[in-house]
Design an enzyme around this catalytic site. Structure first.
Site, PDB file in Angstrom:
ATOM      1  N   ASP A   8       0.867  -1.171   0.000  1.00 20.00           N
ATOM      2  CA  ASP A   8       0.000   0.000   0.000  1.00 20.00           C
ATOM      3  C   ASP A   8       0.910   1.230   0.000  1.00 20.00           C
ATOM      4  O   ASP A   8       2.122   1.125   0.237  1.00 20.00           O
ATOM      5  CB  ASP A   8      -0.885  -0.043   1.248  1.00 20.00           C
ATOM      6  CG  ASP A   8      -1.712   1.210   1.430  1.00 20.00           C
ATOM      7  OD1 ASP A   8      -2.403   1.597   0.481  1.00 20.00           O
ATOM      8  OD2 ASP A   8      -1.654   1.798   2.528  1.00 20.00           O
ATOM      9  N   ASP A  10      -0.325   5.159   0.965  1.00 23.44           N
ATOM     10  CA  ASP A  10      -0.642   6.123   2.017  1.00 23.44           C
ATOM     11  C   ASP A  10      -0.776   5.439   3.373  1.00 23.44           C
ATOM     12  O   ASP A  10      -1.549   4.489   3.524  1.00 23.44           O
ATOM     13  CB  ASP A  10      -1.955   6.843   1.701  1.00 23.44           C
ATOM     14  CG  ASP A  10      -1.895   7.618   0.405  1.00 23.44           C
ATOM     15  OD1 ASP A  10      -0.911   8.348   0.200  1.00 23.44           O
ATOM     16  OD2 ASP A  10      -2.826   7.497  -0.411  1.00 23.44           O
TER      17      ASP A  10
END
Length: 219
Positions: A8, A10
């Protein structure tokens, strides 16, 4: 053979909340709405730009599905591509990625952030050369927690084994939906206690990630 690593963005590799906070408030105040706090904006992060815009509209007292949606979405995404100040790496990320690359792990990013803003943020913090591909929230017909982007990343990386590395409830659900072990970074944007989320391993410092990967055993 080393596993593919699918990250991922953020709340996992970068703390992007300050940048998203600034962009969101510029969009709101430019239309006469009150600015929101960093904590409010951080709580909206993780499910993609459409979700963020709906949260902004709701907080401003507007219909989240109403006529303002398209204009605010377009404004937000346009600003996202250039207003990159405030995106910062979490401590130890570069050292960890250097080690993981050295041991032969192919790496990708799958994020619900739109593709062009994701590339801009990744370039701003100096991560471009570490990842073989980036799949954004508008790259495919679906977003996380649908596993499509994770499956596509694993297919392109070409490894039978892969790990998904993220920080949030959405990431935990994505890994589960994709059938991949979930490695959770505990210092990101999750709202749920870490031990209440399904995960294989947790870590709070990126210096520990290479040893986790090097010591991984597959059944």
């Amino acid at each position: 053979m080393t596993p593919a690593l699918i990250f991922d963005l953020d709340g996992t590799l970068i703390d992007s909340a300050p940048a998203i906070h600034k962009v969101s408030n510029d969009v709101l105040t430019g239309r006469g709405y009150a600015p929101l706090s960093l904590e409010q904006i951080r709580s909206f992060v993780g499910q993609g730009a459409p979700h963020l815009v709906r949260c902004l509209l709701t907080t401003a007292g507007e219909d989240p599905e109403g006529p303002l949606f398209e204009a605010i979405y377009a404004d937000l995404v346009t600003r996202y591509e250039t207003d990159v100040e405030g995106n910062t790496l979490y401590p130890g990320v570069i050292t960890a990625l250097d080690r993981l690359r050295a041991i032969g792990c192919p790496m990708a990013i799958t994020t619900n952030k739109p593709y062009k803003p994701a590339l801009a943020a990744i370039a701003h913090v100096g991560l471009t050369d570490y990842f073989e591909l980036v799949i954004g929230g508008d790259s495919l017909p679906t977003r996380k927690p649908n596993p499509e982007m994770v499956h596509e990343a694993q297919r392109i990386l070409g490894r039978d084994h892969a790990l998904y590395i993220g920080d949030s409830e959405i990431d935990a659900q994505t890994a589960e939906n994709a059938g991949l072990p979930f490695v959770i970074y505990t210092e990101g944007y999750r709202k749920t206690p870490v031990d209440a989320l399904p995960h294989a391993v947790k870590f709070s410092d990126f210096k520990d990630l290479p040893s986790i990967i090097e010591g991984w055993t597959w059944s």
